[in-house]
Structures are given as C-alpha cells and as structure tokens.
Scaffold this motif. Structure first.
Motif, PDB file in Angstrom:
ATOM      1  N   LYS A  57       0.837  -1.208   0.000  1.00 57.62           N
ATOM      2  CA  LYS A  57       0.000   0.000   0.000  1.00 57.62           C
ATOM      3  C   LYS A  57       0.871   1.257   0.000  1.00 57.62           C
ATOM      4  CE  LYS A  57      -4.054   1.931   2.308  1.00 57.62           C
ATOM      5  NZ  LYS A  57      -5.023   1.778   3.410  1.00 57.62           N
ATOM      6  N   GLN A  58       1.918   1.269   0.851  1.00 63.06           N
ATOM      7  CA  GLN A  58       2.813   2.425   0.911  1.00 63.06           C
ATOM      8  C   GLN A  58       3.564   2.604  -0.406  1.00 63.06           C
ATOM      9  OE1 GLN A  58       4.709   1.093   4.745  1.00 63.06           O
ATOM     10  NE2 GLN A  58       4.525   3.245   5.267  1.00 63.06           N
ATOM     11  N   GLY A  59       4.002   1.477  -0.983  1.00 68.69           N
ATOM     12  CA  GLY A  59       4.721   1.534  -2.257  1.00 68.69           C
ATOM     13  C   GLY A  59       3.844   2.067  -3.379  1.00 68.69           C
ATOM     14  N   LEU A  60       2.600   1.609  -3.424  1.00 63.32           N
ATOM     15  CA  LEU A  60       1.659   2.089  -4.447  1.00 63.32           C
ATOM     16  C   LEU A  60       1.431   3.590  -4.333  1.00 63.32           C
ATOM     17  CD1 LEU A  60      -1.125  -0.630  -4.701  1.00 63.32           C
ATOM     18  CD2 LEU A  60       0.230   0.294  -6.566  1.00 63.32           C
ATOM     19  N   GLN A  61       1.260   4.062  -3.101  1.00 65.26           N
ATOM     20  CA  GLN A  61       1.020   5.486  -2.894  1.00 65.26           C
ATOM     21  C   GLN A  61       2.214   6.309  -3.372  1.00 65.26           C
ATOM     22  OE1 GLN A  61      -2.011   6.726  -1.770  1.00 65.26           O
ATOM     23  NE2 GLN A  61      -1.059   8.567  -2.597  1.00 65.26           N
ATOM     24  N   LEU A  62       3.408   5.794  -3.104  1.00 65.60           N
ATOM     25  CA  LEU A  62       4.631   6.487  -3.546  1.00 65.60           C
ATOM     26  C   LEU A  62       4.705   6.524  -5.069  1.00 65.60           C
ATOM     27  CD1 LEU A  62       7.232   7.833  -2.496  1.00 65.60           C
ATOM     28  CD2 LEU A  62       8.341   5.608  -2.629  1.00 65.60           C
ATOM     29  N   LEU A  63       4.363   5.425  -5.720  1.00 63.14           N
ATOM     30  CA  LEU A  63       4.380   5.380  -7.189  1.00 63.14           C
ATOM     31  C   LEU A  63       3.371   6.359  -7.786  1.00 63.14           C
ATOM     32  CD1 LEU A  63       4.641   1.508  -7.662  1.00 63.14           C
ATOM     33  CD2 LEU A  63       6.396   3.176  -8.311  1.00 63.14           C
ATOM     34  N   LEU A  64       2.204   6.450  -7.164  1.00 62.50           N
ATOM     35  CA  LEU A  64       1.184   7.387  -7.650  1.00 62.50           C
ATOM     36  C   LEU A  64       1.618   8.831  -7.429  1.00 62.50           C
ATOM     37  CD1 LEU A  64      -2.046   5.581  -6.366  1.00 62.50           C
ATOM     38  CD2 LEU A  64      -1.288   5.759  -8.738  1.00 62.50           C
ATOM     39  N   ASP A  65       2.226   9.096  -6.268  1.00 57.67           N
ATOM     40  CA  ASP A  65       2.680  10.463  -5.967  1.00 57.67           C
ATOM     41  C   ASP A  65       3.757  10.927  -6.930  1.00 57.67           C
ATOM     42  OD1 ASP A  65       0.934  10.531  -3.859  1.00 57.67           O
ATOM     43  OD2 ASP A  65       2.431  10.094  -2.317  1.00 57.67           O
ATOM     44  N   THR A  66       4.536   9.965  -7.427  1.00 60.65           N
ATOM     45  CA  THR A  66       5.631  10.315  -8.346  1.00 60.65           C
ATOM     46  C   THR A  66       5.255  10.087  -9.814  1.00 60.65           C
ATOM     47  OG1 THR A  66       6.553   8.102  -7.915  1.00 60.65           O
ATOM     48  CG2 THR A  66       7.459   9.934  -6.654  1.00 60.65           C
ATOM     49  N   SER A  67       3.954   9.889 -10.047  1.00 60.86           N
ATOM     50  CA  SER A  67       3.390   9.780 -11.410  1.00 60.86           C
ATOM     51  C   SER A  67       3.904   8.574 -12.196  1.00 60.86           C
ATOM     52  CB  SER A  67       3.675  11.064 -12.210  1.00 60.86           C
ATOM     53  OG  SER A  67       3.135  12.178 -11.544  1.00 60.86           O
ATOM     54  N   LEU A  68       4.314   7.524 -11.517  1.00 55.63           N
ATOM     55  CA  LEU A  68       4.724   6.283 -12.191  1.00 55.63           C
ATOM     56  C   LEU A  68       3.512   5.349 -12.267  1.00 55.63           C
ATOM     57  CD1 LEU A  68       8.176   5.877 -10.378  1.00 55.63           C
ATOM     58  CD2 LEU A  68       7.807   6.594 -12.747  1.00 55.63           C
ATOM     59  N   GLN A 120       2.029   3.404 -14.705  1.00 59.38           N
ATOM     60  CA  GLN A 120       2.069   2.054 -15.268  1.00 59.38           C
ATOM     61  C   GLN A 120       2.689   1.070 -14.277  1.00 59.38           C
ATOM     62  OE1 GLN A 120       0.548   1.002 -17.990  1.00 59.38           O
ATOM     63  NE2 GLN A 120       1.197  -1.067 -17.418  1.00 59.38           N
ATOM     64  N   LYS A 121       3.748   1.533 -13.619  1.00 58.13           N
ATOM     65  CA  LYS A 121       4.396   0.696 -12.601  1.00 58.13           C
ATOM     66  C   LYS A 121       3.426   0.428 -11.447  1.00 58.13           C
ATOM     67  CE  LYS A 121       8.032  -1.316 -10.699  1.00 58.13           C
ATOM     68  NZ  LYS A 121       8.550  -2.587 -11.221  1.00 58.13           N
ATOM     69  N   ALA A 122       2.626   1.449 -11.102  1.00 53.13           N
ATOM     70  CA  ALA A 122       1.651   1.297 -10.015  1.00 53.13           C
ATOM     71  C   ALA A 122       0.621   0.230 -10.349  1.00 53.13           C
ATOM     72  CB  ALA A 122       0.951   2.630  -9.744  1.00 53.13           C
ATOM     73  N   VAL A 123       0.161   0.200 -11.587  1.00 54.32           N
ATOM     74  CA  VAL A 123      -0.812  -0.805 -12.034  1.00 54.32           C
ATOM     75  C   VAL A 123      -0.214  -2.207 -11.924  1.00 54.32           C
ATOM     76  CG1 VAL A 123      -2.125  -1.664 -14.006  1.00 54.32           C
ATOM     77  CG2 VAL A 123      -2.048   0.786 -13.544  1.00 54.32           C
ATOM     78  N   GLU A 124       1.040  -2.348 -12.339  1.00 55.03           N
ATOM     79  CA  GLU A 124       1.709  -3.658 -12.295  1.00 55.03           C
ATOM     80  C   GLU A 124       1.882  -4.141 -10.852  1.00 55.03           C
ATOM     81  OE1 GLU A 124       5.390  -3.211 -14.364  1.00 55.03           O
ATOM     82  OE2 GLU A 124       4.437  -2.608 -16.256  1.00 55.03           O
ATOM     83  N   VAL A 125       2.297  -3.222  -9.973  1.00 54.20           N
ATOM     84  CA  VAL A 125       2.515  -3.587  -8.560  1.00 54.20           C
ATOM     85  C   VAL A 125       1.183  -3.941  -7.894  1.00 54.20           C
ATOM     86  CG1 VAL A 125       3.239  -2.706  -6.300  1.00 54.20           C
ATOM     87  CG2 VAL A 125       4.635  -2.257  -8.322  1.00 54.20           C
ATOM     88  N   ALA A 126       0.128  -3.187  -8.227  1.00 51.16           N
ATOM     89  CA  ALA A 126      -1.196  -3.464  -7.643  1.00 51.16           C
ATOM     90  C   ALA A 126      -1.696  -4.838  -8.067  1.00 51.16           C
ATOM     91  CB  ALA A 126      -2.191  -2.384  -8.074  1.00 51.16           C
ATOM     92  N   GLU A 127      -1.456  -5.187  -9.332  1.00 53.02           N
ATOM     93  CA  GLU A 127      -1.867  -6.503  -9.827  1.00 53.02           C
ATOM     94  C   GLU A 127      -1.105  -7.616  -9.109  1.00 53.02           C
ATOM     95  OE1 GLU A 127      -2.135  -8.961 -14.062  1.00 53.02           O
ATOM     96  OE2 GLU A 127      -1.583  -6.827 -14.056  1.00 53.02           O
ATOM     97  N   ALA A 128       0.186  -7.388  -8.915  1.00 53.88           N
ATOM     98  CA  ALA A 128       1.007  -8.384  -8.212  1.00 53.88           C
ATOM     99  C   ALA A 128       0.554  -8.541  -6.761  1.00 53.88           C
ATOM    100  CB  ALA A 128       2.478  -7.964  -8.251  1.00 53.88           C
ATOM    101  N   ALA A 129       0.166  -7.417  -6.151  1.00 51.00           N
ATOM    102  CA  ALA A 129      -0.303  -7.453  -4.752  1.00 51.00           C
ATOM    103  C   ALA A 129      -1.553  -8.316  -4.613  1.00 51.00           C
ATOM    104  CB  ALA A 129      -0.576  -6.041  -4.254  1.00 51.00           C
TER     105      ALA A 129
END
Length: 597
Positions: A373-384, A386-395
């Motif tokens: 959850k913390q990692g996803l929020q960081l990815l969204l805050d930094t506008s990454l 596509q990476k956020a979508v991939e990490v969320a799917e893996a989660a």
C-alpha cells in the motif's frame, strides 16, 4: 461510636483555636469545619464502610491544607505549622492507613497515598507506605521501580535503591523492565560518584576518607547487572534497550562495545539487529569531518551516511532474506525520504533509493500487504502510473483473499480511469469470500454512479443485495434508496421501499431516510408517514425511545396529524420499551409536554 467521634472532634480543637487566633480562619469558618468534620467522621465510623467516604474525607482534609497554605501566603504568616498543618497531615495519613488496610487490593488508593506524601514532603511516612505496599503488591514490577527511583532520586540513597531492585528481582527474575531500570540506576550511581570525585579534585581536597572504587566509577556494577540479565532474558529488544540506556552516559564506551558484540554474536539473524547496525551509521558521522561545513558539504556528508546505511541493509537482506528484514529496510528508506530537506539532489536520491528497494522487495516476493500500500502510494505520488498498475496486480496475486488489497488495486485503476475497472471488480468478487465484500460493493456502486448508465447501476445495486450477507445488505439498502430518490424520483423510490421491506434485516437509518424523503415532498401525507413510522416501530420500537417521540411530534405538528393519537402511541411505547428505556421515555415525554424538547 458517638463517644469516639466526640473524642476525635475534641482532638481538632487546639489546631482550630490556633487557626482562629492567628487570623487564618474566622469563628464562623471554624464552626463550618467542625460541622463538616462531624458529618465525615460519622460516615467512616459506620459498620458498613464505604471507600468513597474515606476518599471524600481525605479530599476534604487536603483541600483544607491547600486553603491554609493560600491564606498563609496572602497574609504572610508562616508560624505555628507544627500545631496546625502537622496535626492535619497526621490525620490524613491515618485515614489513608485505614483505607489501604481495608481495601488492600486497590493500587490506586496506595498510589494516592504515595502522591500525597510526595506533595507534602513526608519522606519518613512515604518510606513506610512503600514498604507496606510492596509487601502486599510484590507482583507488580512498576511499584518496585517507583520505590527504587524515589530512593535514588529523592533520598539520594543508591544503596536502598539497589536493595529494592535485588528484592524485586527475586519476585520477577525475568522482568526486562526491572533489569533495564536497575542497569540505569547503577550507571546513574557511577556518574554521581564520578562528579563528586571530580569536584573534590578541582577543590584540591584530600580524598583519603572517601573511597571511590575505579570499578564502580567505570560502571562495573552495571556490567554485572547486564551479564546476569543476558543469561535470563532472551531477545534482541532487551539488548537494544540496554544499549540505548548505556549510550546516555559518556563513560560507557567499553560497556557499549560489549553489548554490541553480544548483540551481533547472539542475534545475527534477527532483522532488528541489522536494522540497528545500519541506522548506527547515521550517528557515526562522516569519514572526513570538517570544522566549517558549507550547506553543500553537509548535504554530501548526509548522502554518504545514508549510502553507508544502505550498504549495511543490502548486506542484511542477503544474509536474512525475510519479509521483516525488507520491512526494516523500506521503513528506513521511507523515513529518510519523508524528512524535509532543501536539497533537490538529496531528495531525488532518496526517492530513487526508496523506489529501488520497493522494486527489489517486490521481485523477491517479500513485501507485506501494508508495504504494498505504501509503495503504491509512492508510485502514484511520483506519477509512475504504469508501474503502479503492475505492482497493484502483483499485490492481489499475493493477497487474493484480502479485501483491502483489492480495494487498493481498484482505487488505482479508478484514479487512472482505466477501461478494465469492471473486469477487475468481477475478479475481486470472485476471489474474496462473500462475507466481508461490503467495501468492494460500495466502491463498485459509487464508481458506477459516476460512470455507467442508470440501468447498469440499478442492476448492480440489485445484484449487491443478493451477493452480500444479510447484515451487510442493510448498508446497500440505504445506499440504493438514496440513489433511487436522487436519480429516479419519488414514485420510483416509494415502490423500491415497499419492495425492500419484504426482506429483513433493516437499519433505523433506512426508515428514517424514507421518512425524510416523504417530508421533503410538497404534498407530504401523514398517512404515508404513519406507515413508515409503524414499519420502523415494528423493528426498533423496543429499543429506541427517540423513534416514539418523533412519531408523537409528527402527530402534533403535521397539518394532517391527529393529536388524539398521542395517548395511544404513548401507551404502546410504555408496553413495548424494555428496561431503563421506559424511564428515559417518560422523562423525555414530560419535557416534550412542557415545551422543553
């Protein structure tokens, strides 16, 4: 009993006469004190004693002491304290002794006596209180620590404090907190002796009559305490706690080294050990310290320290590749990233490092749900994104039964306005058991309201009622009713309400919402309001007084209401309400009749 009370009141007369003679109290006030004291004495001389009576008596005497203190300060009179205050203090101690003798198990009563002794500097009495209390409550380490701390800090008796700690450890041989405080006490004693010796040497006084042992001055007693504790108490937390205490004293370098070596030798595979060793690099300073550092040099120095920390953490995750170890590493990176800095370069380095560590932990399949959850929020805050979508799917692959993880993934997709939101919702409902899916259904219908057609949203609401458990469907009914009124109008919501009423359970808010909808109509009909109130009372009439009162108020205030029905409603309420609710209803109904409600 009366004779005993009269005797106690007569014992007060000398102090009261002194109070009047020196002008602290008037004759009228003295009489008031006697009357109050007489009433309080009778209460504590009864056969059936009550703790509250003793507490009230003690509080009255304490208030009297405070008043005397203020009046002394006001008129500047400081004599006759032995004849006045001493007598009252003796009486309060006697009251406390009787109360604690009667209610021995009440720790708060003992602590009140301790606080009173400290407030009025009754050191001799406090020593007795601690002794008696510890004899009764020897099973409470905190009380032993309190007594030893008082001996050490107030009476300046390290010998008495040591004796108390040793007694306490006989009762609690494996209590970490006791050992920590005993360790601290021995170091404080060593520091105190070091200061004394230094002052004597500065004054060039002869130290012949004073025996300052070098072993004690160097903290050898604390070392013995630590070694004894280490054999009995296992766990890295205790070692770290003792080490943090030792670091408060500037003469414990050798002791700190011993604790650190023990920590590394005995707990090399514990993530907390590696975490401490890594964070320690921040405190060690730069490799090349400079006296006059510019801002750029300070930033460079901090970057070097953090790099050294991360080098230790990198070694740690190779040596101990566990979820907890990665958690320590990521927590450190997030802490550094969230620290304020004016250097954009340092901020960017911290961000890159944090993202890199998240990525490595993710690839190792050792990220916890919370860290995802913390990692996803960081990815969204930094506008990454596509990476956020991939990490969320893996989660969601790792935690397929977790509602929160699916919520997290869905919120990412909704935020990015992706096309596969519906597909993901279907997948989530499929994986998660029916019990506990309410947050997913709420998120789904809220998203559908702003995205899909009315028909699709209504079908989704209908589906949610069947898919959720009966208890969870209550919330969906409320939301469905509210959405239908906002989007489809009054007639549709009336039909829906009638349809939903066929299947229990219901919530009170479900009925109140329908009542509110009816009252918002231009031609609000009392006939319909009665129907809704009656339906609500069938479900909640035995447990809710306000519902009955609202019904009565409606009959009284509505243009089509029938005030003559109020008596019947009141009679039914009295029959239907349970227990103390009847009395509560009667009180509120009386206030309503008198116009105060």
């Amino acid at each position: 009993m009366a004779e005993r009370i009269e005797q106690r009141l007569e014992d007060r007369i000398p102090e009261l006469e002194q109070l009047e003679r020196v002008g602290l109290f008037t004759r009228k006030e003295i009489r008031a004190v006697l009357r109050k004291a007489s009433a309080l004495e009778y209460k504590i001389q009864r056969r059936a004693l009550r703790k509250e009576d003793f507490i009230n008596y003690i509080q009255y005497e304490v208030n009297l002491l405070e008043l005397i203190k203020k009046r002394r300060a006001r008129i500047g009179y400081s004599f006759k304290k032995d004849e006045i205050e001493h007598s009252i203090l003796h009486r309060v101690h006697s009251l406390f002794n009787r109360a604690t003798g009667k209610w021995k198990d009440d720790v708060q009563l003992w602590l009140s006596h301790v606080a009173f002794c400290k407030q009025w500097n009754a050191k001799h009495q406090l020593s007795k209180v601690f002794s008696t209390m510890l004899a009764i409550h020897s099973n409470k380490p905190a009380l032993w620590i309190m007594a030893a701390k008082w001996e050490m800090e107030t009476r300046l008796s390290s010998e008495s404090a040591r004796h108390l700690f040793l007694r306490a450890l006989r009762f609690h041989p494996e209590c970490p907190k006791l050992y920590q405080e005993y360790f601290r006490m021995e170091l404080m004693h060593a520091e105190k002796q070091r200061k004394e010796k230094k002052e004597f040497e500065q004054a060039k006084m002869d130290l012949g009559e004073f025996n300052y042992s070098e072993e004690i001055l160097n903290g050898e007693m604390a070392r013995i305490v630590y070694r004894d504790a280490s054999q009995k108490i296992k766990g890295v937390e205790f070692q770290l706690a003792v080490l943090s205490i030792a670091k408060l004293f500037d003469f414990t370098q050798d002791l700190q080294k011993e604790i650190l070596e023990s920590l590394q030798a005995r707990y090399a595979d514990d993530p907390l050990t590696w975490d401490y060793m890594a964070r320690r690099e921040l405190e060690l300073g730069s490799l090349q310290p400079t006296q006059h550092s510019t801002k750029q040099k300070k930033v460079s120095e901090m970057a070097q320290r953090e790099e050294r920390c991360c080098a230790v953490f990198d070694e740690a995750v190779r040596a101990v590749p566990t979820e907890d170890m990665w958690k320590c590493y990521i927590t450190f990176c997030l802490e550094r990233y969230n620290r304020k800095t004016n250097s954009k370069e340092l901020k960017q380095k911290r961000l890159e490092r944090t993202l890199s560590v998240f990525s490595k932990a993710h690839e190792s399949n050792l990220l916890s749900e919370a860290l995802y959850k913390q990692g996803l929020q960081l990815l969204l805050d930094t506008s990454l994104f596509q990476k956020a979508v991939e990490v969320a799917e893996a989660a969601t692959r790792h935690f397929s039964q977790s509602v929160e993880t699916w919520q997290m993934r869905l919120q990412v997709l909704i935020q990015l306005k992706r096309d596969d939101v519906t597909q993901c919702f279907e997948e989530a409902i499929k994986h998660v058991k029916s019990k506990g899916t309410l947050p997913l259904w709420i998120l789904w219908v809220e998203w559908s309201e702003g995205t899909n057609s009315k028909e699709d949203t209504e079908a989704l609401y209908q589906r949610s009622l069947h898919a959720t458990t009966p208890a969870e469907s209550v919330t969906m009914k409320e939301m469905y009713l509210d959405w239908t009124y906002r989007n489809c109008g009054y007639k549709k919501v009336k039909r829906l309400f009638t349809s939903l009423c066929e299947n229990r359970p219901f919530s009170l808010d479900f009925f109140r919402k329908m009542i509110q909808i009816e009252k918002e109509q231009e031609s609000c009909k009392m006939l319909y309001l009665r129907e809704y109130y009656e339906r609500a009372l069938r479900e909640f009439g035995s447990t809710n007084t306000d519902l009955w009162l609202d019904y009565i108020k409606e009959e009284l205030s509505h243009p089509q209401g029938k005030p003559e029905n109020c008596g019947s409603i009141h009679w039914r309420a009295m029959k239907m309400l349970q227990g103390d609710l009847v009395e509560d209803f009667v009180s509120k109904y009386t206030l309503l009749q008198t116009g105060h409600l």
